[in-house]
Design an enzyme around this catalytic site. Sequence first.
Site, PDB file in Angstrom:
ATOM      1  CG  HIS A  12      -5.078   6.063   6.147  1.00  0.00           C
ATOM      2  ND1 HIS A  12      -5.181   6.817   4.996  1.00  0.00           N
ATOM      3  CD2 HIS A  12      -3.754   5.798   6.278  1.00  0.00           C
ATOM      4  CE1 HIS A  12      -3.987   6.993   4.468  1.00  0.00           C
ATOM      5  NE2 HIS A  12      -3.095   6.365   5.221  1.00  0.00           N
ATOM      6  CG  HIS A  59      -0.572   2.495   2.297  1.00  0.00           C
ATOM      7  ND1 HIS A  59      -1.911   2.836   2.237  1.00  0.00           N
ATOM      8  CD2 HIS A  59       0.004   3.351   3.181  1.00  0.00           C
ATOM      9  CE1 HIS A  59      -2.135   3.852   3.066  1.00  0.00           C
ATOM     10  NE2 HIS A  59      -0.999   4.179   3.645  1.00  0.00           N
ATOM     11  CG  HIS A 193       2.820   8.509  10.738  1.00  0.00           C
ATOM     12  ND1 HIS A 193       2.101   9.491  10.089  1.00  0.00           N
ATOM     13  CD2 HIS A 193       2.716   7.413   9.943  1.00  0.00           C
ATOM     14  CE1 HIS A 193       1.566   9.013   8.980  1.00  0.00           C
ATOM     15  NE2 HIS A 193       1.947   7.753   8.850  1.00  0.00           N
ATOM     16  CD  GLU A 240      -0.007   8.680   5.276  1.00  0.00           C
ATOM     17  OE1 GLU A 240       0.368   7.577   4.867  1.00  0.00           O
ATOM     18  OE2 GLU A 240      -0.692   8.807   6.319  1.00  0.00           O
TER      19      GLU A 240
END
Length: 279
Positions: A12, A59, A193, A240
């Site tokens: 996402h 977030h 990441h 995630e």
Amino acid sequence: MAKIKAGVATSHVPAIGAAIDNGITDNEYWKPLFEGYDYAKEWIKEQKPDVVLLVYNDHATAFDSNLVPTFAIATGEEFKPADEGWGPRPVPNVKGYPEFASHIAQSVIQDDFDLTVVNTLDVDHGLTVPLSLMFGQPENWPCKVIPIAVNVVLYPTPSGQRCYNLGKALRKAVESFDEDLNVQIWGTGGMSHQLQGPRAGLINKEFDNAFLDDIVDDAENLALKPHLEYINLAGSEGIELIMWLVMRGALNDEVELKKRHYHVPASNTAVGHLVLENK
């Protein structure tokens, strides 16, 4: 009864949303990424889900360090795109399903998962980017969405096994709802990441591709993967990926892989995408 018929996994990345919103999906940099979603866009037109249970992480827009629910479910009628510092994305409001979401909350909490129930929620790129990847840029989203938020931002985060078990509890909740609904569950976030520190920009293709294999065919063992392995091999934000395990736990033990897509890079992130149907 309601039935979960398929699952979708996708990254996402916020820059994906920006590329869509700014009309640059066909340029040299972005085109290979978006071509990987062509199948899913056609597939979902045929599937016509009534409801999507969309597992994502906030977030620091709806939640922050003052309030960090491990698992939360949104039961409101409608959810607006969040302003993440540069204005809300120009996408439709998300239509919820209060009766179904409340039923799921009741069932899952009675199944010993302590969900936080949220009635008012603005949704950020973690939720809106997957919708854009799957549905494009419609005037209104073509199905109802129940947001399910997982804390993968501040430690302690739930284990992969806990997320996998939550998926199983969600399937039980869905199947006990007395309405004929075509339901999908989406797991979002990842892949490898890291956004800060000396390892910023880390991408581990070997880890990512092994994860894509295992979540299809060896999910029971994948759920046992410890957090330190995600951190060491997939970067600080690679955690995630445990949200994909919620999706996988809600599906049957055996699934059919309809689409697999892996692309590097999108911004400074590896992008993964799966479409799975129950056998």
